[in-house]
Design an enzyme around this catalytic site. Structure first.
Site, PDB file in Angstrom:
ATOM      1  N   LYS A  13       0.834  -1.209   0.000  1.00 22.63           N
ATOM      2  CA  LYS A  13       0.000   0.000   0.000  1.00 22.63           C
ATOM      3  C   LYS A  13       0.870   1.262   0.000  1.00 22.63           C
ATOM      4  O   LYS A  13       0.636   2.178  -0.778  1.00 22.63           O
ATOM      5  CB  LYS A  13      -0.923   0.034   1.234  1.00 22.63           C
ATOM      6  CG  LYS A  13      -1.898  -1.121   1.315  1.00 22.63           C
ATOM      7  CD  LYS A  13      -2.877  -0.947   2.460  1.00 22.63           C
ATOM      8  CE  LYS A  13      -2.247  -0.976   3.845  1.00 22.63           C
ATOM      9  NZ  LYS A  13      -1.629  -2.265   4.223  1.00 22.63           N
ATOM     10  N   ARG A  88      -9.313   1.172   8.960  1.00 16.41           N
ATOM     11  CA  ARG A  88      -8.936  -0.203   9.263  1.00 16.41           C
ATOM     12  C   ARG A  88     -10.020  -0.934  10.034  1.00 16.41           C
ATOM     13  O   ARG A  88      -9.869  -2.119  10.316  1.00 16.41           O
ATOM     14  CB  ARG A  88      -7.660  -0.204  10.109  1.00 16.41           C
ATOM     15  CG  ARG A  88      -6.383  -0.552   9.338  1.00 16.41           C
ATOM     16  CD  ARG A  88      -5.231  -0.434  10.318  1.00 16.41           C
ATOM     17  NE  ARG A  88      -4.060  -1.156   9.960  1.00 16.41           N
ATOM     18  CZ  ARG A  88      -2.980  -0.610   9.400  1.00 16.41           C
ATOM     19  NH1 ARG A  88      -2.967   0.649   9.056  1.00 16.41           N
ATOM     20  NH2 ARG A  88      -1.902  -1.340   9.188  1.00 16.41           N
ATOM     21  N   ARG A 127      11.853  -5.889   4.640  1.00 19.99           N
ATOM     22  CA  ARG A 127      11.859  -4.498   4.158  1.00 19.99           C
ATOM     23  C   ARG A 127      12.615  -3.525   5.067  1.00 19.99           C
ATOM     24  O   ARG A 127      12.688  -3.701   6.270  1.00 19.99           O
ATOM     25  CB  ARG A 127      10.445  -4.011   3.848  1.00 19.99           C
ATOM     26  CG  ARG A 127       9.513  -3.916   5.008  1.00 19.99           C
ATOM     27  CD  ARG A 127       8.115  -3.576   4.516  1.00 19.99           C
ATOM     28  NE  ARG A 127       7.209  -3.393   5.627  1.00 19.99           N
ATOM     29  CZ  ARG A 127       5.913  -3.189   5.513  1.00 19.99           C
ATOM     30  NH1 ARG A 127       5.345  -3.134   4.335  1.00 19.99           N
ATOM     31  NH2 ARG A 127       5.163  -3.027   6.577  1.00 19.99           N
ATOM     32  N   ARG A 163      11.465  -1.260  10.550  1.00 20.91           N
ATOM     33  CA  ARG A 163      10.406  -1.041  11.524  1.00 20.91           C
ATOM     34  C   ARG A 163      10.446  -2.134  12.582  1.00 20.91           C
ATOM     35  O   ARG A 163      10.587  -3.306  12.262  1.00 20.91           O
ATOM     36  CB  ARG A 163       9.045  -1.066  10.814  1.00 20.91           C
ATOM     37  CG  ARG A 163       8.736   0.234  10.122  1.00 20.91           C
ATOM     38  CD  ARG A 163       7.516   0.138   9.265  1.00 20.91           C
ATOM     39  NE  ARG A 163       6.370  -0.503   9.916  1.00 20.91           N
ATOM     40  CZ  ARG A 163       5.167  -0.580   9.349  1.00 20.91           C
ATOM     41  NH1 ARG A 163       4.966  -0.054   8.145  1.00 20.91           N
ATOM     42  NH2 ARG A 163       4.170  -1.177   9.965  1.00 20.91           N
ATOM     43  N   ARG A 174      -0.590  -8.739  13.324  1.00 19.39           N
ATOM     44  CA  ARG A 174      -1.089  -7.728  12.380  1.00 19.39           C
ATOM     45  C   ARG A 174      -2.019  -8.362  11.347  1.00 19.39           C
ATOM     46  O   ARG A 174      -3.017  -7.769  10.962  1.00 19.39           O
ATOM     47  CB  ARG A 174       0.104  -7.026  11.708  1.00 19.39           C
ATOM     48  CG  ARG A 174       0.843  -6.112  12.686  1.00 19.39           C
ATOM     49  CD  ARG A 174       2.230  -5.731  12.194  1.00 19.39           C
ATOM     50  NE  ARG A 174       2.231  -4.884  11.032  1.00 19.39           N
ATOM     51  CZ  ARG A 174       3.296  -4.660  10.266  1.00 19.39           C
ATOM     52  NH1 ARG A 174       4.457  -5.250  10.554  1.00 19.39           N
ATOM     53  NH2 ARG A 174       3.233  -3.867   9.239  1.00 19.39           N
TER      54      ARG A 174
HETATM   55  P1  AMP Z   1       1.117   0.506   8.920  1.00 18.28           P
HETATM   56  O1  AMP Z   1       2.290   1.409   8.770  1.00 18.28           O
HETATM   57  O2  AMP Z   1      -0.078   0.944   8.106  1.00 18.28           O
HETATM   58  O3  AMP Z   1       1.474  -0.952   8.717  1.00 18.28           O
HETATM   59  O4  AMP Z   1       0.643   0.634  10.450  1.00 18.28           O
HETATM   60  C1  AMP Z   1       1.495   0.260  11.510  1.00 18.28           C
HETATM   61  C2  AMP Z   1       0.705   0.121  12.787  1.00 18.28           C
HETATM   62  O5  AMP Z   1       0.116   1.376  13.123  1.00 18.28           O
HETATM   63  C3  AMP Z   1      -0.449  -0.855  12.741  1.00 18.28           C
HETATM   64  O6  AMP Z   1      -0.038  -2.194  12.986  1.00 18.28           O
HETATM   65  C4  AMP Z   1      -1.340  -0.313  13.859  1.00 18.28           C
HETATM   66  O7  AMP Z   1      -0.829  -0.654  15.128  1.00 18.28           O
HETATM   67  C5  AMP Z   1      -1.172   1.186  13.705  1.00 18.28           C
HETATM   68  N1  AMP Z   1      -2.172   1.755  12.777  1.00 18.28           N
HETATM   69  C6  AMP Z   1      -1.942   2.354  11.572  1.00 18.28           C
HETATM   70  N2  AMP Z   1      -3.080   2.778  11.018  1.00 18.28           N
HETATM   71  C7  AMP Z   1      -4.067   2.426  11.877  1.00 18.28           C
HETATM   72  C8  AMP Z   1      -5.479   2.555  11.844  1.00 18.28           C
HETATM   73  N3  AMP Z   1      -6.105   3.131  10.809  1.00 18.28           N
HETATM   74  N4  AMP Z   1      -6.187   2.081  12.906  1.00 18.28           N
HETATM   75  C9  AMP Z   1      -5.567   1.508  13.963  1.00 18.28           C
HETATM   76  N5  AMP Z   1      -4.247   1.324  14.040  1.00 18.28           N
HETATM   77  C10 AMP Z   1      -3.487   1.784  13.014  1.00 18.28           C
END
Ligand code: AMP
Length: 236
Positions: A13, A88, A127, A163, A174
């Site tokens: 994404k 989400r 990554r 990360r 996740r």
């Molecule tokens: P991402 O970078 O999109 O993979 O997000 C990393 C982490 O941030 C996720 O595993 C969640 O813990 C948190 N996170 C990101 N976006 C959301 C969201 N829209 N709702 C809840 N938690 C989020």
């Protein structure tokens, strides 16, 4: 244009959002990036989010909804934005609907990026990104290594970050969160006639092409007001 990229962690994404945003002059809104920035800044939101993110769970709806509500008010979002990692949950999707309705804005499409589960863990575990904040180019140990070992292809930087939640164990949490909380959004947006699904197993450029195909050609720079006016004048 307002677009949602929907898909499990590791679907690509962020990579695709960056590319589409660049081509179509949209802003990429990644709640994950914003939360990581809040953690780095040590803000109250960051403090609340840190422990949850470390385990791979979802941060509270109220927090991310507020972050997006504030962010889309910024002038740079006026031309449109790509939501990467938001919504989400169904509660987030309903809140987004209300936000857009209040601003008389509409979603152009929700692009579901489909990737087989076993590929996701491999993608995420390998990554890393350029640590230079102004660059942040994304790489992968096997699928997209730097051309010269240890040197960023884009800015020449030599520091990289991984990360803390990009490991096999957190990834399982996740993925569970994705299937439990986020995948119902596929049906939600299908019912609204907004869902477009693409095969995101292909290489980065092929996936970009698929997204471009379903969104239609980006408005070329030349079709700005001046060109349209010129065309109108010569048609008179
Ligand atoms: P991402 O970078 O999109 O993979 O997000 C990393 C982490 O941030 C996720 O595993 C969640 O813990 C948190 N996170 C990101 N976006 C959301 C969201 N829209 N709702 C809840 N938690 C989020």
């Amino acid at each position: 244009m307002i677009l949602i990229l929907l898909g499990p962690p590791g679907a690509g994404k962020g990579t695709q959002a960056k590319e589409i945003a660049r081509k179509r002059r949209l802003v990429q809104l990644s709640t994950g990036d914003m939360l990581r920035a809040a953690i780095a800044a040590g803000s109250p939101v960051g403090l609340q989010a840190k422990a949850v993110m470390a385990t791979g769970g979802l941060v509270a709806d109220e927090i991310v909804i507020q972050i997006i509500a504030d962010r889309i008010e910024q002038p740079d979002c006026a031309n449109g934005f790509i939501l990467d990692g938001f919504p989400r949950t169904l509660a987030q999707a309903a809140a987004l609907d209300a936000m857009l309705r209040a601003r008389k804005l509409e979603l152009a499409a929700v692009v579901e990026m489909k990737v087989d589960d076993e590929v996701l863990i491999d993608r995420v575990a390998g990554r890393f990104t350029c640590a230079n904040k102004a660059c942040g180019e994304g790489y992968h140990d096997r699928h997209k290594p730097t051309a010269k070992p240890g040197v960023c292809d884009v800015c020449g930087g030599t520091a990289f970050t991984r990360r803390p939640d990009d490991n096999a164990e957190t990834m399982r949490t996740r993925l569970t969160a994705y299937y439990k909380e986020t995948s119902p959004l596929i049906g939600y947006y299908f019912a609204k006639g907004l869902l477009q699904s693409i095969d995101a197993m292909a290489g980065i450029e092929d996936v970009t092409r698929s997204i471009d195909k379903l969104l239609g050609k980006p408005a070329a720079k030349a079709t700005s007001v001046r060109t349209v006016t010129k065309r109108a004048q010569s048609a008179r």
